[in-house]
Design a protein around this motif. Structure first.
Motif, PDB file in Angstrom:
ATOM      1  N   PHE A   1      14.122   2.042  -9.515  1.00  0.00           N
ATOM      2  CA  PHE A   1      12.307   2.471 -10.076  1.00  0.00           C
ATOM      3  C   PHE A   1      11.778   1.843  -7.958  1.00  0.00           C
ATOM      4  O   PHE A   1      12.352   1.426  -7.285  1.00  0.00           O
ATOM      5  N   ILE A   2      10.909   3.333  -8.472  1.00  0.00           N
ATOM      6  CA  ILE A   2      10.069   2.878  -7.856  1.00  0.00           C
ATOM      7  C   ILE A   2       8.735   2.409  -7.916  1.00  0.00           C
ATOM      8  O   ILE A   2       7.921   2.654  -8.605  1.00  0.00           O
TER       9      ILE A   2
ATOM     10  N   ASN B   1       0.523  -1.014  -0.077  1.00  0.00           N
ATOM     11  CA  ASN B   1       0.011  -0.012   0.140  1.00  0.00           C
ATOM     12  C   ASN B   1       0.637   1.133  -0.152  1.00  0.00           C
ATOM     13  O   ASN B   1       0.513   2.527   0.141  1.00  0.00           O
ATOM     14  N   VAL B   2       2.333   1.151  -0.717  1.00  0.00           N
ATOM     15  CA  VAL B   2       3.285   2.276  -0.677  1.00  0.00           C
ATOM     16  C   VAL B   2       4.054   2.055  -1.368  1.00  0.00           C
ATOM     17  O   VAL B   2       4.085   0.729  -1.399  1.00  0.00           O
ATOM     18  N   PRO B   3       3.935   3.122  -1.977  1.00  0.00           N
ATOM     19  CA  PRO B   3       5.673   2.893  -2.515  1.00  0.00           C
ATOM     20  C   PRO B   3       6.862   1.776  -1.991  1.00  0.00           C
ATOM     21  O   PRO B   3       7.048   2.130  -0.440  1.00  0.00           O
ATOM     22  N   LEU B   4       7.566   1.092  -2.770  1.00  0.00           N
ATOM     23  CA  LEU B   4       9.086   0.304  -2.217  1.00  0.00           C
ATOM     24  C   LEU B   4       9.967   1.134  -3.415  1.00  0.00           C
ATOM     25  O   LEU B   4       9.663   0.965  -4.764  1.00  0.00           O
ATOM     26  N   LYS B   5      10.962   0.692  -2.982  1.00  0.00           N
ATOM     27  CA  LYS B   5      12.834   0.718  -4.179  1.00  0.00           C
ATOM     28  C   LYS B   5      13.080  -0.363  -4.253  1.00  0.00           C
ATOM     29  O   LYS B   5      13.533  -1.523  -3.343  1.00  0.00           O
ATOM     30  N   VAL B   6      13.237  -0.366  -5.571  1.00  0.00           N
ATOM     31  CA  VAL B   6      14.086  -1.698  -6.279  1.00  0.00           C
ATOM     32  C   VAL B   6      15.169  -1.481  -6.494  1.00  0.00           C
ATOM     33  O   VAL B   6      14.824  -0.241  -7.544  1.00  0.00           O
TER      34      VAL B   6
END
Length: 79
Positions: A40-41, A22-27
């Protein structure tokens, strides 16, 4: 909440990353020497990410972005 995960490229059969959060994650994708290949996000509205460029010696790292309130642990799968 602490959430960091690392997935070796050999765990990917379809070279896709499935993310339910439910939140952006950093990959972050790194090669075997630790060099950055791509970063990317994620977006909460998108579940699948194509990693067609992935080679067998790469590692995919997934991290929470500080400052985002997290209601539940993200679910991340290698496809």
């Amino acid at each position: 909440m602490q959430f960091d995960m690392e997935i070796n490229a050999n765990e990917f059969k379809e070279k896709k990353l499935k993310v339910l959060a439910n939140v952006p994650l950093k990959v972050v994708i790194r090669d075997d020497s630790g060099q950055l290949v791509e970063e990317f996000i994620t977006k909460p509205s998108q579940m699948l990410y194509d990693l067609a460029f992935l080679t067998e010696k790469m590692v995919v790292e997934v991290h929470l972005i500080p400052g985002n309130p997290v209601e539940f642990y993200p679910v991340v799968n290698a496809l």
